[in-house]
Design an enzyme around this catalytic site. Sequence first.
Site, PDB file in Angstrom:
ATOM      1  N   GLU A   8     -14.595 -29.594 -50.754  1.00 14.71           N
ATOM      2  CA  GLU A   8     -13.811 -28.973 -49.674  1.00 14.71           C
ATOM      3  C   GLU A   8     -13.018 -27.803 -50.232  1.00 14.71           C
ATOM      4  O   GLU A   8     -12.438 -27.931 -51.312  1.00 14.71           O
ATOM      5  CB  GLU A   8     -12.836 -29.981 -49.077  1.00 14.71           C
ATOM      6  CG  GLU A   8     -13.522 -31.098 -48.321  1.00 14.71           C
ATOM      7  CD  GLU A   8     -12.530 -32.032 -47.625  1.00 14.71           C
ATOM      8  OE1 GLU A   8     -11.337 -31.704 -47.552  1.00 14.71           O
ATOM      9  OE2 GLU A   8     -12.963 -33.082 -47.154  1.00 14.71           O
ATOM     10  N   ASP A  18     -15.425 -35.938 -41.185  1.00 12.42           N
ATOM     11  CA  ASP A  18     -14.388 -34.904 -41.177  1.00 12.42           C
ATOM     12  C   ASP A  18     -14.028 -34.494 -42.603  1.00 12.42           C
ATOM     13  O   ASP A  18     -13.271 -33.548 -42.803  1.00 12.42           O
ATOM     14  CB  ASP A  18     -13.144 -35.456 -40.451  1.00 12.42           C
ATOM     15  CG  ASP A  18     -12.002 -34.456 -40.355  1.00 12.42           C
ATOM     16  OD1 ASP A  18     -12.262 -33.291 -39.986  1.00 12.42           O
ATOM     17  OD2 ASP A  18     -10.848 -34.826 -40.674  1.00 12.42           O
ATOM     18  N   HIS A  55     -12.302 -31.109 -42.019  1.00 10.38           N
ATOM     19  CA  HIS A  55     -11.052 -31.778 -42.429  1.00 10.38           C
ATOM     20  C   HIS A  55      -9.874 -31.391 -41.516  1.00 10.38           C
ATOM     21  O   HIS A  55      -8.933 -30.726 -41.955  1.00 10.38           O
ATOM     22  CB  HIS A  55     -10.704 -31.463 -43.896  1.00 10.38           C
ATOM     23  CG  HIS A  55      -9.718 -32.433 -44.485  1.00 10.38           C
ATOM     24  ND1 HIS A  55      -9.721 -32.816 -45.795  1.00 10.38           N
ATOM     25  CD2 HIS A  55      -8.678 -33.117 -43.926  1.00 10.38           C
ATOM     26  CE1 HIS A  55      -8.739 -33.677 -46.020  1.00 10.38           C
ATOM     27  NE2 HIS A  55      -8.090 -33.867 -44.884  1.00 10.38           N
ATOM     28  N   ILE A  56      -9.973 -31.809 -40.264  1.00 14.62           N
ATOM     29  CA  ILE A  56      -8.921 -31.460 -39.294  1.00 14.62           C
ATOM     30  C   ILE A  56      -8.291 -32.707 -38.658  1.00 14.62           C
ATOM     31  O   ILE A  56      -7.730 -32.641 -37.566  1.00 14.62           O
ATOM     32  CB  ILE A  56      -9.463 -30.524 -38.179  1.00 14.62           C
ATOM     33  CG1 ILE A  56     -10.713 -31.123 -37.502  1.00 14.62           C
ATOM     34  CG2 ILE A  56      -9.756 -29.134 -38.748  1.00 14.62           C
ATOM     35  CD1 ILE A  56     -11.105 -30.401 -36.213  1.00 14.62           C
ATOM     36  N   GLY A  57      -8.377 -33.829 -39.382  1.00 14.94           N
ATOM     37  CA  GLY A  57      -7.854 -35.088 -38.833  1.00 14.94           C
ATOM     38  C   GLY A  57      -6.429 -34.985 -38.317  1.00 14.94           C
ATOM     39  O   GLY A  57      -6.102 -35.512 -37.254  1.00 14.94           O
ATOM     40  N   SER A  58      -5.578 -34.328 -39.064  1.00 13.93           N
ATOM     41  CA  SER A  58      -4.164 -34.269 -38.649  1.00 13.93           C
ATOM     42  C   SER A  58      -3.810 -32.927 -38.012  1.00 13.93           C
ATOM     43  O   SER A  58      -2.632 -32.644 -37.788  1.00 13.93           O
ATOM     44  CB  SER A  58      -3.264 -34.532 -39.863  1.00 13.93           C
ATOM     45  OG  SER A  58      -3.453 -33.519 -40.830  1.00 13.93           O
ATOM     46  N   THR A  73     -13.094 -40.208 -41.904  1.00 11.47           N
ATOM     47  CA  THR A  73     -11.989 -39.270 -41.666  1.00 11.47           C
ATOM     48  C   THR A  73     -10.948 -39.437 -42.774  1.00 11.47           C
ATOM     49  O   THR A  73      -9.825 -38.965 -42.636  1.00 11.47           O
ATOM     50  CB  THR A  73     -11.311 -39.553 -40.302  1.00 11.47           C
ATOM     51  OG1 THR A  73     -10.905 -40.935 -40.276  1.00 11.47           O
ATOM     52  CG2 THR A  73     -12.247 -39.281 -39.154  1.00 11.47           C
ATOM     53  N   ALA A  74     -11.351 -40.123 -43.858  1.00 12.69           N
ATOM     54  CA  ALA A  74     -10.379 -40.421 -44.918  1.00 12.69           C
ATOM     55  C   ALA A  74     -10.511 -39.434 -46.080  1.00 12.69           C
ATOM     56  O   ALA A  74      -9.766 -38.444 -46.139  1.00 12.69           O
ATOM     57  CB  ALA A  74     -10.554 -41.861 -45.371  1.00 12.69           C
ATOM     58  N   ARG A  75     -11.460 -39.669 -46.966  1.00 17.12           N
ATOM     59  CA  ARG A  75     -11.684 -38.760 -48.090  1.00 17.12           C
ATOM     60  C   ARG A  75     -13.172 -38.734 -48.444  1.00 17.12           C
ATOM     61  O   ARG A  75     -13.845 -39.770 -48.452  1.00 17.12           O
ATOM     62  CB  ARG A  75     -10.900 -39.213 -49.331  1.00 17.12           C
ATOM     63  CG  ARG A  75      -9.420 -38.881 -49.305  1.00 17.12           C
ATOM     64  CD  ARG A  75      -9.153 -37.386 -49.410  1.00 17.12           C
ATOM     65  NE  ARG A  75      -7.737 -37.074 -49.457  1.00 17.12           N
ATOM     66  CZ  ARG A  75      -6.979 -36.813 -48.386  1.00 17.12           C
ATOM     67  NH1 ARG A  75      -7.504 -36.828 -47.179  1.00 17.12           N
ATOM     68  NH2 ARG A  75      -5.694 -36.513 -48.527  1.00 17.12           N
TER      69      ARG A  75
HETATM   70  C1  8YV Z   1      -4.174 -32.904 -44.089  1.00 17.22           C
HETATM   71  C2  8YV Z   1      -4.801 -35.231 -45.068  1.00 17.22           C
HETATM   72  O1  8YV Z   1      -5.244 -32.147 -43.688  1.00 17.22           O
HETATM   73  O2  8YV Z   1      -2.758 -36.337 -44.808  1.00 17.22           O
HETATM   74  C3  8YV Z   1      -3.798 -36.264 -45.435  1.00 17.22           C
HETATM   75  O3  8YV Z   1      -4.044 -37.012 -46.379  1.00 17.22           O
HETATM   76  O4  8YV Z   1      -5.839 -35.173 -45.614  1.00 17.22           O
HETATM   77  C4  8YV Z   1      -4.522 -34.313 -43.950  1.00 17.22           C
HETATM   78  O5  8YV Z   1      -3.604 -34.818 -43.091  1.00 17.22           O
HETATM   79  C5  8YV Z   1      -3.518 -32.201 -45.179  1.00 17.22           C
HETATM   80  O6  8YV Z   1      -3.228 -32.848 -46.313  1.00 17.22           O
HETATM   81  C6  8YV Z   1      -2.386 -31.394 -44.613  1.00 17.22           C
HETATM   82  O7  8YV Z   1      -1.585 -30.862 -45.546  1.00 17.22           O
END
Ligand code: 8YV
Length: 321
Positions: free
Chosen positions: A269, A264, A287-290, A238-240
């Site tokens: 991407e 994720d 990529h919906i972690g946050s 869920t990082a990169r």
């Molecule tokens: C976001 C992220 O999707 O914070 C990060 O590093 O990858 C995610 O939280 C994104 O950057 C929201 O702008």
Amino acid sequence: MSDKPVLLITRRLTDAVHARAQRDYEAILNMDDRVFSRDELIARCQEVDAVLPCHSEHFTAEVIAQLPERLKVIANHSVGVDHVDLTAAKERGILVTNTPDVLSDATAEIAMLCMLGAARRGAEGDRLIRQGRWDFWSPAFMVGSQVTGKRFGVLGMGRVGQVAAERARGFGMEVHYHNRARLPDHLEKGAVFHSDLDSLLAVSDVLSLHCPATPDTRDIVNAETLAKLPDGAILVNTARGNLVDEKALIAALTSGKLFAAGLDVFKNEPGGNPEIAALENVFLLPHIGSATRETRDAMGFRALDNLDAFFAGHKPEDIVN
Ligand code: 8YV
């Protein structure tokens, strides 16, 4: 003319964040949420004092070299800052900030979703029903891997890693971690520290990635490191995407070395990797972690807090360069 600083917000954020930005800044919004090309990003930055980007805007050394003198701060709406050349920004006298803490809970939730989705074959079962293929049941049907009692290996025990560890403990998992430095007891909470990566890999029934993407961590999950995991392990990222050599991951998923992966994030991407998407034993998210309402507000506010501090002549809390 107002004397408020001019602020470019590159992507569409929440109404509450827009309202506060418009109250305190000469805010330029992107209501269409179109992703700017490199040239458009440079052009749009020419008349601004600050920019509030997401990880979708790449501030490479070349882009930074073309930013105007007046632009003095890049306040990211993200905790990861691998999309910004921090050294080039520093050399140009541009301060860079991020949004730590506020997204740790949301991202740890997604790590749990990825872990369980992979271990219990969540997406595979969903596909089966949707495609009208659920015509059979038996005790041997869709047997997954139980996480309770297993070992949860955290690579990068920062803020998100610590919350993910806490959640994994809730599933009765034993937490192990590898980090640059050992955490103090009150943060470690009984997790087992591994000073070297190989030692963590050997015990990680689930390996969950929570370290930043840097030149040092690029492809840290590769054929060699995957081989050191227990047979039937699960990878959670869920990082990169850049942390994982996707070819090696596909090989490990295909050979059965890994039971499954929950991902994720991807090297490419948006879009992901079609070869990964073609596998059954993966649980994939875009990529919906946050991406929760609460966290999106909090991230926007945190970025604005950093800008407010900067323009009030103070040191923003979350400087990263
Ligand atoms: C976001 C992220 O999707 O914070 C990060 O590093 O990858 C995610 O939280 C994104 O950057 C929201 O702008």
